[in-house]
Motif scaffolding. Structure first.
Motif, PDB file in Angstrom:
ATOM      1  N   PRO A  20     -12.514 -61.582  -5.375  1.00 49.93           N
ATOM      2  CA  PRO A  20     -12.838 -60.452  -4.510  1.00 49.93           C
ATOM      3  C   PRO A  20     -13.570 -60.844  -3.224  1.00 49.93           C
ATOM      4  N   ALA A  21     -14.492 -61.803  -3.303  1.00 46.51           N
ATOM      5  CA  ALA A  21     -15.242 -62.187  -2.108  1.00 46.51           C
ATOM      6  C   ALA A  21     -14.308 -62.755  -1.040  1.00 46.51           C
ATOM      7  N   PHE A  22     -13.346 -63.564  -1.459  1.00 48.06           N
ATOM      8  CA  PHE A  22     -12.405 -64.143  -0.504  1.00 48.06           C
ATOM      9  C   PHE A  22     -11.494 -63.069   0.068  1.00 48.06           C
ATOM     10  N   ARG A  23     -11.016 -62.160  -0.792  1.00 46.50           N
ATOM     11  CA  ARG A  23     -10.160 -61.084  -0.302  1.00 46.50           C
ATOM     12  C   ARG A  23     -10.900 -60.226   0.718  1.00 46.50           C
ATOM     13  N   ALA A  24     -12.160 -59.946   0.469  1.00 39.55           N
ATOM     14  CA  ALA A  24     -12.939 -59.138   1.412  1.00 39.55           C
ATOM     15  C   ALA A  24     -13.107 -59.864   2.738  1.00 39.55           C
ATOM     16  N   ALA A  25     -13.344 -61.172   2.673  1.00 43.19           N
ATOM     17  CA  ALA A  25     -13.507 -61.956   3.896  1.00 43.19           C
ATOM     18  C   ALA A  25     -12.211 -61.982   4.700  1.00 43.19           C
ATOM     19  N   VAL A  26     -11.075 -62.108   4.011  1.00 42.74           N
ATOM     20  CA  VAL A  26      -9.784 -62.124   4.693  1.00 42.74           C
ATOM     21  C   VAL A  26      -9.462 -60.745   5.268  1.00 42.74           C
ATOM     22  N   ASP A  27      -9.749 -59.690   4.515  1.00 40.75           N
ATOM     23  CA  ASP A  27      -9.501 -58.332   5.016  1.00 40.75           C
ATOM     24  C   ASP A  27     -10.268 -58.072   6.307  1.00 40.75           C
ATOM     25  N   ALA A  28     -11.488 -58.585   6.386  1.00 43.07           N
ATOM     26  CA  ALA A  28     -12.288 -58.408   7.603  1.00 43.07           C
ATOM     27  C   ALA A  28     -11.639 -59.129   8.782  1.00 43.07           C
ATOM     28  N   LEU A  29     -11.063 -60.300   8.544  1.00 41.93           N
ATOM     29  CA  LEU A  29     -10.358 -61.014   9.608  1.00 41.93           C
ATOM     30  C   LEU A  29      -9.145 -60.220  10.085  1.00 41.93           C
ATOM     31  N   ARG A  30      -8.395 -59.668   9.150  1.00 38.85           N
ATOM     32  CA  ARG A  30      -7.168 -58.938   9.496  1.00 38.85           C
ATOM     33  C   ARG A  30      -7.446 -57.661  10.274  1.00 38.85           C
ATOM     34  N   SER A  31      -8.596 -57.056  10.040  1.00 31.24           N
ATOM     35  CA  SER A  31      -8.886 -55.768  10.682  1.00 31.24           C
ATOM     36  C   SER A  31      -9.688 -55.907  11.964  1.00 31.24           C
ATOM     37  N   SER A  32      -9.974 -57.125  12.397  1.00 35.73           N
ATOM     38  CA  SER A  32     -10.797 -57.330  13.594  1.00 35.73           C
ATOM     39  C   SER A  32     -10.062 -56.881  14.849  1.00 35.73           C
ATOM     40  N   ARG A  33     -10.814 -56.310  15.783  1.00 35.47           N
ATOM     41  CA  ARG A  33     -10.289 -55.929  17.090  1.00 35.47           C
ATOM     42  C   ARG A  33     -10.838 -56.911  18.121  1.00 35.47           C
ATOM     43  N   LEU A  34      -9.950 -57.529  18.875  1.00 31.90           N
ATOM     44  CA  LEU A  34     -10.329 -58.611  19.773  1.00 31.90           C
ATOM     45  C   LEU A  34      -9.894 -58.303  21.194  1.00 31.90           C
ATOM     46  N   ARG A  35     -10.440 -59.065  22.146  1.00 28.02           N
ATOM     47  CA  ARG A  35     -10.068 -58.840  23.532  1.00 28.02           C
ATOM     48  C   ARG A  35      -8.572 -59.093  23.721  1.00 28.02           C
ATOM     49  N   PRO A  36      -7.918 -58.306  24.577  1.00 29.40           N
ATOM     50  CA  PRO A  36      -6.448 -58.332  24.647  1.00 29.40           C
ATOM     51  C   PRO A  36      -5.858 -59.647  25.123  1.00 29.40           C
ATOM     52  N   GLN A  37      -6.623 -60.466  25.851  1.00 26.64           N
ATOM     53  CA  GLN A  37      -6.068 -61.742  26.330  1.00 26.64           C
ATOM     54  C   GLN A  37      -5.883 -62.761  25.218  1.00 26.64           C
ATOM     55  N   VAL A  38      -6.488 -62.514  24.066  1.00 27.59           N
ATOM     56  CA  VAL A  38      -6.399 -63.456  22.943  1.00 27.59           C
ATOM     57  C   VAL A  38      -5.429 -62.879  21.907  1.00 27.59           C
TER      58      VAL A  38
END
Length: 211
Positions: A20-38
């Protein structure tokens, strides 16, 4: 998402679902909003560095030009790792092309390393056991390739242990954002916001990366 299905399918084949800890960490990466140039997307992760791994690759773009590229890998070993001093580890590769006169600056390696640590500190992120290398290389062309201009590149390879929060899960979304800050800085983009006003950027990017 396709990468979610791929992960679940891999779990079923291996019979060892991600904790679960790894899945939560990966889910946070997938849902991140980043600057459009990247531009960030999942990529196959290395299989032998840790029991669980997830990887992203990114390109910094300006119009049709690719100014920098990189890869970020999240590793997880539930049993812990002596060298990491934790159960998670982030590993990165960042590359950008430079003008030749920039590549010979004797302070360039120290400056690039400070960009990495500064990007983490600017977002108030706790981390430990940082390590890495800064490599600069120049290419000169001869014979049938003599018409190509000389090219210089900076490469940052680094890893660090993100501090774990509630449930033993690090704030991977913020670590990803800081990594994108580093990519943008190496690419020579202007600061993303008022808090980044002191950022020093590399001028005169050459153009699309050679892959």
């Amino acid at each position: 998402m396709d990468d979610v299905k791929d992960t679940e399918e891999a779990d079923r084949r291996s019979g060892t679902p991600d904790p679960p800890a790894f899945r939560a960490a990966v889910d946070a990466l997938r849902s991140s909003r980043l600057r459009p140039q990247v531009e960030v997307e999942p990529t196959p992760a290395p299989q032998r560095l840790a029991p669980h791994a997830y990887a992203l690759e990114a390109v910094v773009v300006d119009g049709e030009q690719e100014l920098a590229d990189g890869r970020l890998v999240l590793l997880h070993d539930p049993a812990g790792h002596d060298a990491w001093r934790g159960t998670f580890r982030l590993v990165t590769l960042v590359r950008a092309e430079l003008e030749p006169e920039m590549a010979v600056d004797p302070l360039l390696p120290e400056v690039c390393w400070s960009w990495l640590t500064g990007a983490l500190q600017a977002r108030g992120l706790g981390y430990g056991e940082p390590s890495g290398t800064i490599t600069r290389a120049s290419s000169h062309y001869f014979g049938g390739l003599a018409e190509r201009p000389s090219a210089s590149q900076i490469e940052i390879r680094a890893s660090w242990t993100p501090r774990e929060g509630l449930g033993g899960v690090p704030d991977t979304a913020s670590h990803l954002a800081s990594w994108c800050d580093l990519l943008a800085q190496v690419a020579g983009l202007p600061p993303a916001g008022p808090g980044d006003a002191s950022v020093v950027t590399l001028p005169q990017r050459r153009g699309p990366q050679s892959r």
